[in-house]
Motif scaffolding. Sequence first.
Motif, mmCIF file in Angstrom:
data_model
loop_
_atom_site.group_PDB
_atom_site.id
_atom_site.type_symbol
_atom_site.label_atom_id
_atom_site.label_comp_id
_atom_site.label_asym_id
_atom_site.label_seq_id
_atom_site.Cartn_x
_atom_site.Cartn_y
_atom_site.Cartn_z
ATOM 1 N N ASN A 68 21.762 2.987 45.799
ATOM 2 C CA ASN A 68 21.371 4.384 45.611
ATOM 3 C C ASN A 68 22.530 5.325 45.282
ATOM 4 O OD1 ASN A 68 18.431 4.865 45.890
ATOM 5 N ND2 ASN A 68 18.759 3.629 47.729
ATOM 6 N N ILE A 69 23.752 4.838 45.258
ATOM 7 C CA ILE A 69 24.886 5.707 44.934
ATOM 8 C C ILE A 69 24.738 6.346 43.554
ATOM 9 C CG2 ILE A 69 27.385 5.757 44.480
ATOM 10 C CD1 ILE A 69 27.689 3.808 46.866
ATOM 11 N N PRO A 70 24.414 5.588 42.482
ATOM 12 C CA PRO A 70 24.258 6.241 41.173
ATOM 13 C C PRO A 70 23.111 7.251 41.134
ATOM 14 C CG PRO A 70 24.424 3.851 40.918
ATOM 15 C CD PRO A 70 24.291 4.135 42.380
ATOM 16 N N VAL A 71 22.080 7.040 41.957
ATOM 17 C CA VAL A 71 20.958 7.986 42.035
ATOM 18 C C VAL A 71 21.429 9.274 42.704
ATOM 19 C CG1 VAL A 71 18.641 8.385 42.949
ATOM 20 C CG2 VAL A 71 19.268 6.110 42.093
ATOM 21 N N LYS A 72 22.149 9.143 43.828
ATOM 22 C CA LYS A 72 22.660 10.316 44.538
ATOM 23 C C LYS A 72 23.607 11.143 43.679
ATOM 24 C CE LYS A 72 22.431 8.986 49.370
ATOM 25 N NZ LYS A 72 23.217 8.806 50.591
ATOM 26 N N ARG A 73 24.383 10.468 42.855
ATOM 27 C CA ARG A 73 25.332 11.168 41.986
ATOM 28 C C ARG A 73 24.658 11.779 40.766
ATOM 29 N NH1 ARG A 73 30.837 8.569 42.832
ATOM 30 N NH2 ARG A 73 30.974 8.820 45.089
ATOM 31 N N GLY A 74 23.365 11.468 40.564
ATOM 32 C CA GLY A 74 22.627 12.046 39.461
ATOM 33 C C GLY A 74 22.799 11.330 38.134
ATOM 34 N N TYR A 75 23.334 10.111 38.170
ATOM 35 C CA TYR A 75 23.541 9.362 36.931
ATOM 36 C C TYR A 75 22.248 8.763 36.395
ATOM 37 C CZ TYR A 75 28.440 9.575 38.439
ATOM 38 O OH TYR A 75 29.674 9.986 38.855
ATOM 39 N N VAL A 76 21.360 8.364 37.309
ATOM 40 C CA VAL A 76 20.090 7.731 36.931
ATOM 41 C C VAL A 76 19.004 8.213 37.887
ATOM 42 C CG1 VAL A 76 21.103 5.627 35.925
ATOM 43 C CG2 VAL A 76 20.615 5.704 38.367
ATOM 44 N N ASP A 77 17.748 7.965 37.507
ATOM 45 C CA ASP A 77 16.632 8.349 38.376
ATOM 46 C C ASP A 77 16.271 7.264 39.376
ATOM 47 O OD1 ASP A 77 16.324 10.846 37.167
ATOM 48 O OD2 ASP A 77 15.039 10.013 35.587
ATOM 49 N N LEU A 78 16.467 6.010 39.015
ATOM 50 C CA LEU A 78 16.160 4.881 39.890
ATOM 51 C C LEU A 78 17.349 3.925 39.936
ATOM 52 C CD1 LEU A 78 12.538 4.099 38.643
ATOM 53 C CD2 LEU A 78 13.176 5.178 40.808
ATOM 54 N N PRO A 79 17.584 3.257 41.066
ATOM 55 C CA PRO A 79 18.727 2.345 41.166
ATOM 56 C C PRO A 79 18.757 1.283 40.068
ATOM 57 C CG PRO A 79 17.756 2.660 43.324
ATOM 58 C CD PRO A 79 16.844 3.335 42.330
ATOM 59 N N GLU A 80 17.593 0.764 39.692
ATOM 60 C CA GLU A 80 17.565 -0.301 38.682
ATOM 61 C C GLU A 80 17.849 0.200 37.267
ATOM 62 O OE1 GLU A 80 13.208 0.565 39.779
ATOM 63 O OE2 GLU A 80 15.100 0.348 40.838
ATOM 64 N N HIS A 81 17.948 1.506 37.090
ATOM 65 C CA HIS A 81 18.317 2.064 35.793
ATOM 66 C C HIS A 81 19.823 1.995 35.557
ATOM 67 C CE1 HIS A 81 14.462 4.737 35.537
ATOM 68 N NE2 HIS A 81 14.206 3.441 35.385
ATOM 69 N N TRP A 82 20.613 1.816 36.623
ATOM 70 C CA TRP A 82 22.062 1.725 36.492
ATOM 71 C C TRP A 82 22.410 0.331 35.989
ATOM 72 C CZ3 TRP A 82 25.709 5.063 35.961
ATOM 73 C CH2 TRP A 82 27.044 4.717 36.178
ATOM 74 N N ARG A 83 22.961 0.268 34.794
ATOM 75 C CA ARG A 83 23.218 -1.003 34.107
ATOM 76 C C ARG A 83 24.059 -1.984 34.919
ATOM 77 N NH1 ARG A 83 24.744 -2.510 28.170
ATOM 78 N NH2 ARG A 83 25.808 -4.422 28.636
ATOM 79 N N TYR A 84 25.016 -1.495 35.676
ATOM 80 C CA TYR A 84 25.970 -2.355 36.379
ATOM 81 C C TYR A 84 25.543 -2.694 37.802
ATOM 82 C CZ TYR A 84 28.567 -0.832 32.365
ATOM 83 O OH TYR A 84 28.944 -0.571 31.080
ATOM 84 N N SER A 85 24.338 -2.341 38.181
ATOM 85 C CA SER A 85 23.875 -2.541 39.551
ATOM 86 C C SER A 85 23.087 -3.837 39.713
ATOM 87 C CB SER A 85 22.986 -1.362 39.957
ATOM 88 O OG SER A 85 22.471 -1.571 41.250
ATOM 89 N N SER A 86 23.265 -4.469 40.847
ATOM 90 C CA SER A 86 22.456 -5.644 41.172
ATOM 91 C C SER A 86 21.020 -5.240 41.473
ATOM 92 C CB SER A 86 23.064 -6.401 42.354
ATOM 93 O OG SER A 86 23.101 -5.577 43.506
ATOM 94 N N ALA A 87 20.758 -3.953 41.615
ATOM 95 C CA ALA A 87 19.390 -3.472 41.846
ATOM 96 C C ALA A 87 18.479 -3.919 40.707
ATOM 97 C CB ALA A 87 19.369 -1.951 41.976
ATOM 98 N N ARG A 88 19.018 -4.053 39.522
ATOM 99 C CA ARG A 88 18.231 -4.526 38.369
ATOM 100 C C ARG A 88 17.686 -5.924 38.630
ATOM 101 N NH1 ARG A 88 18.654 -1.795 33.789
ATOM 102 N NH2 ARG A 88 18.358 -3.650 32.499
ATOM 103 N N ALA A 89 18.531 -6.818 39.130
ATOM 104 C CA ALA A 89 18.101 -8.188 39.405
ATOM 105 C C ALA A 89 17.066 -8.219 40.522
ATOM 106 C CB ALA A 89 19.304 -9.056 39.769
ATOM 107 N N TYR A 90 17.285 -7.429 41.572
ATOM 108 C CA TYR A 90 16.336 -7.385 42.684
ATOM 109 C C TYR A 90 14.988 -6.814 42.244
ATOM 110 C CZ TYR A 90 20.001 -8.627 45.979
ATOM 111 O OH TYR A 90 20.985 -9.292 46.652
ATOM 112 N N ALA A 91 14.990 -5.989 41.197
ATOM 113 C CA ALA A 91 13.749 -5.406 40.675
ATOM 114 C C ALA A 91 13.102 -6.312 39.620
ATOM 115 C CB ALA A 91 14.026 -4.030 40.085
#
Length: 103
Positions: A68-91
């Motif tokens: 959720n760090i990129p979401v809190k910083r306002g870079y993306v709306d959802l964690p899985e939208h951040w290209r470099y995040s493992s949240a994408r794989a978990y989603a």
Amino acid sequence: MLVGSPFSRRQILDLLEQRKATTFLSYFAYYKRKHKTEGHYQFWQEGSHPEEMNNETLLIQRLAYIHNIPVKRGYVDLPEHWRYSSARAYAGKDALLPIVLLY
């Protein structure tokens, strides 16, 4: 600065000393003077200590915090939208690196 173990700290500092990385070493020496007199360098952030992830609940909490760090910083709306995040794989989306679950 980073947070980690004394073992990895010693390995990194030894490597920097071997390679005569004076810029990094002088940076770490400068910050050491502010906190303590023992040793030569301040490598890890003061006041932070490694924490064992000894149960699944704690691991999930920490993973959610990191995702959720990129979401809190306002870079993306959802964690899985951040290209470099493992949240994408978990989603279940394509990720830069695969996630390997060991349980």
